[in-house]
Design a protein around this motif. Structure first.
Motif, short mmCIF file in Angstrom:
data_model
loop_
_atom_site.label_atom_id
_atom_site.label_comp_id
_atom_site.label_asym_id
_atom_site.label_seq_id
_atom_site.Cartn_x
_atom_site.Cartn_y
_atom_site.Cartn_z
N TRP A 27 -2.97 -0.84 2.44
CA TRP A 27 -3.71 0.06 3.77
C TRP A 27 -2.84 0.76 4.63
O TRP A 27 -2.73 1.23 4.96
CB TRP A 27 -3.80 -1.71 5.02
N VAL A 28 -1.07 -0.24 4.46
CA VAL A 28 -0.29 1.33 5.31
C VAL A 28 -0.15 2.65 4.66
O VAL A 28 -0.47 3.57 5.31
CB VAL A 28 1.46 0.28 5.41
N ALA A 29 -0.36 2.73 3.50
CA ALA A 29 -0.40 3.92 2.42
C ALA A 29 -1.53 4.69 2.71
O ALA A 29 -1.29 5.86 2.77
CB ALA A 29 0.13 3.51 1.17
N VAL A 30 -2.75 3.62 2.72
CA VAL A 30 -3.67 4.52 2.94
C VAL A 30 -3.84 5.16 4.73
O VAL A 30 -4.36 6.47 4.31
CB VAL A 30 -5.08 3.11 2.95
N ALA A 31 -3.61 4.68 5.43
CA ALA A 31 -3.52 5.18 6.81
C ALA A 31 -2.54 6.44 7.27
O ALA A 31 -3.53 7.53 7.26
CB ALA A 31 -2.83 3.63 7.83
N PHE A 32 -1.35 6.52 6.80
CA PHE A 32 -0.70 7.33 6.37
C PHE A 32 0.00 8.05 5.48
O PHE A 32 0.95 9.91 5.51
CB PHE A 32 0.71 6.85 7.02
N THR A 33 -1.03 8.13 4.11
CA THR A 33 -0.16 9.31 3.33
C THR A 33 -0.95 10.15 3.22
O THR A 33 -0.30 11.26 3.60
CB THR A 33 -0.81 8.30 1.96
N PRO A 34 -1.85 10.56 3.61
CA PRO A 34 -3.33 11.46 4.42
C PRO A 34 -2.45 12.58 4.99
O PRO A 34 -2.19 14.54 5.43
CB PRO A 34 -4.64 11.10 4.90
N ILE A 35 -1.40 11.58 6.21
CA ILE A 35 -0.81 12.66 7.36
C ILE A 35 0.23 12.98 6.61
O ILE A 35 0.59 14.50 7.12
CB ILE A 35 -0.33 11.68 8.40
N VAL A 36 1.07 12.73 5.93
CA VAL A 36 2.34 12.86 5.55
C VAL A 36 1.77 14.55 4.18
O VAL A 36 2.44 14.82 4.62
CB VAL A 36 3.04 11.78 4.89
N LEU A 37 0.77 14.38 3.55
CA LEU A 37 0.83 15.18 2.72
C LEU A 37 0.57 16.45 3.36
O LEU A 37 0.43 17.61 3.28
CB LEU A 37 -0.28 14.95 1.59
N ALA A 38 -1.27 16.26 4.61
CA ALA A 38 -1.39 16.66 5.65
C ALA A 38 0.33 17.65 6.28
O ALA A 38 -0.29 19.14 6.45
CB ALA A 38 -2.29 17.07 6.85
N TYR A 39 0.66 17.41 6.36
CA TYR A 39 1.64 18.04 7.14
C TYR A 39 2.90 18.28 6.49
O TYR A 39 3.59 19.72 6.54
CB TYR A 39 3.27 16.53 8.02
N GLN A 40 2.89 18.11 5.37
CA GLN A 40 3.92 18.83 4.46
C GLN A 40 3.11 20.07 3.88
O GLN A 40 3.38 21.62 3.60
CB GLN A 40 4.69 17.88 2.95
N GLY A 41 2.08 20.02 3.27
CA GLY A 41 0.91 20.65 3.32
C GLY A 41 0.81 21.81 4.35
O GLY A 41 0.86 23.36 3.79
N TRP A 42 0.97 22.20 5.46
CA TRP A 42 1.29 22.78 6.51
C TRP A 42 2.41 23.58 6.25
O TRP A 42 2.61 24.82 6.53
CB TRP A 42 1.42 22.36 7.44
N THR A 43 3.63 22.85 6.34
CA THR A 43 5.24 23.83 6.18
C THR A 43 4.75 24.17 4.61
O THR A 43 5.09 25.43 5.33
CB THR A 43 6.17 22.55 6.00
#
Length: 330
Positions: free
Chosen positions: A299-315
């Protein structure tokens, strides 16, 4: 599908992402004295990875943390048995990070050259030792009935693992050369493109030797199919590099690294750390955490993984433009 299998697959994804992104960082570091003929050109090469290299290392941290939480016995055996190689990798990564920050602190050529060689060593050592580590994991290591590593450091330096280290070094170096051809313009782009085309064929030979050895000694039909796809991707990258299609070449080298990691993990499954005596091997079942722990982690991975991926993609999107040496102040 059981959560142990899900987390085994997720850890494979994390390692694939780490090799894909950190791989070209290592390649750029190794090629720093090869393509950088003066200080401005070396600064240009460092600037191509400057905004992203530390973010790429997050994949390694998350992979280690996920292994600790999902498969604590695997983590304990791996980090105790492979203590010295992993320590060398950690020291090399620290030295490389310090070198990026300190090389420009003094206006002195000797000072900068010393830190430049720290960047080279801090890139080349992990590039080799990650291949050695994964080669040993696929080959199998001496474990006792308590799943404790009973070998020594030199047990890890066997021919198969050393070939694995040479394979990762050549693939990362090629990946870095292709990235530089994609990320720079002008004379540096042409120089990096020529080097990528030249490096592609030695990388093909070394990777083919490692693939052949793996297929003969550790045959797995599913893994063999994935390794074959990785080989085709590498051939495609070599052809694209030959015709200076940097984008397609980068996709090819990236796919090669991702598929190679996928093939290694498929070959391993259901083991996470095979022993020379199969009865002592660590598997996804006997090395895993409790179902409750795995459920919370999911559940933690489902919640936070998209945020991390979105931030790195934005970078990567923000720093997507090509760089030229003319933009580097003298």
């Amino acid at each position: 599908m059981e959560l142990t299998t899900v987390w085994f697959a997720l850890i494979a994804v994390l390692w694939a992402g780490y090799f894909l992104l950190e791989g070209f960082d290592f390649g750029v570091g190794v090629l720093l004295p090869v393509l950088g003929r003066d200080n401005r050109e070396r600064r240009l090469l460092i600037n191509t990875i400057g905004p992203v290299w530390d973010g790429n290392e997050v994949w390694l941290i998350v992979a280690g943390g996920a292994t600790f939480a999902a498969f604590p016995e695997w983590y304990a055996t791996l980090f105790s048995g492979f203590f010295l190689p992993l320590l060398l990798i950690l020291v090399a990564l620290i030295i490389r990070g310090v070198a990026f920050e300190y090389r420009g602190k003094r206006d002195d050529d000797r000072w900068r050259r010393r830190w430049d060689w720290c960047i080279v060593a801090g890139s080349a050592v992990p590039a080799v030792l990650w291949g050695v580590a994964f080669g040993n994991i696929v080959r199998g290591v001496p474990l006792d009935a308590s799943h404790e590593y009973v070998g020594g450091f030199f047990n890890l330096l066997n021919p198969y693992a050393l070939l694995g280290g040479l394979t990762t070094l050549t693939l990362f170096t090629l990946h870095g050369a292709v990235f530089l051809a994609l990320k720079t313009d002008g004379e540096m782009r042409s120089r990096a493109g020529r080097l990528a085309a030249a490096l592609s064929w030695p990388a093909l030979v070394v990777a083919a030797a490692f693939l052949l050895w793996t297929s003969v000694a550790y045959f797995d039909p599913s893994g063999l199919i994935i390794f074959a796809a990785a080989a085709l991707s590498l051939i495609g990258a070599a052809v694209a590099a030959r015709f200076r299609r940097e984008g397609w070449a980068f996709i090819g080298t990236g796919l090669t690294l991702v598929l190679a990691v996928a093939g290694l993990f498929v070959t391993l499954f259901p083991n996470v750390m095979p022993a020379l005596d199969p009865a002592n091997s660590l598997t996804v079942d006997n090395a895993s955490s409790t179902p409750y722990t795995l459920t919370v982690m999911t559940w933690v991975a489902v919640a936070f993984t998209p945020i991390v991926l979105a931030y790195q993609g934005w970078t990567y999107w923000v720093f997507r433009k090509r760089l030229t040496v003319e933009r580097i102040p003298s």
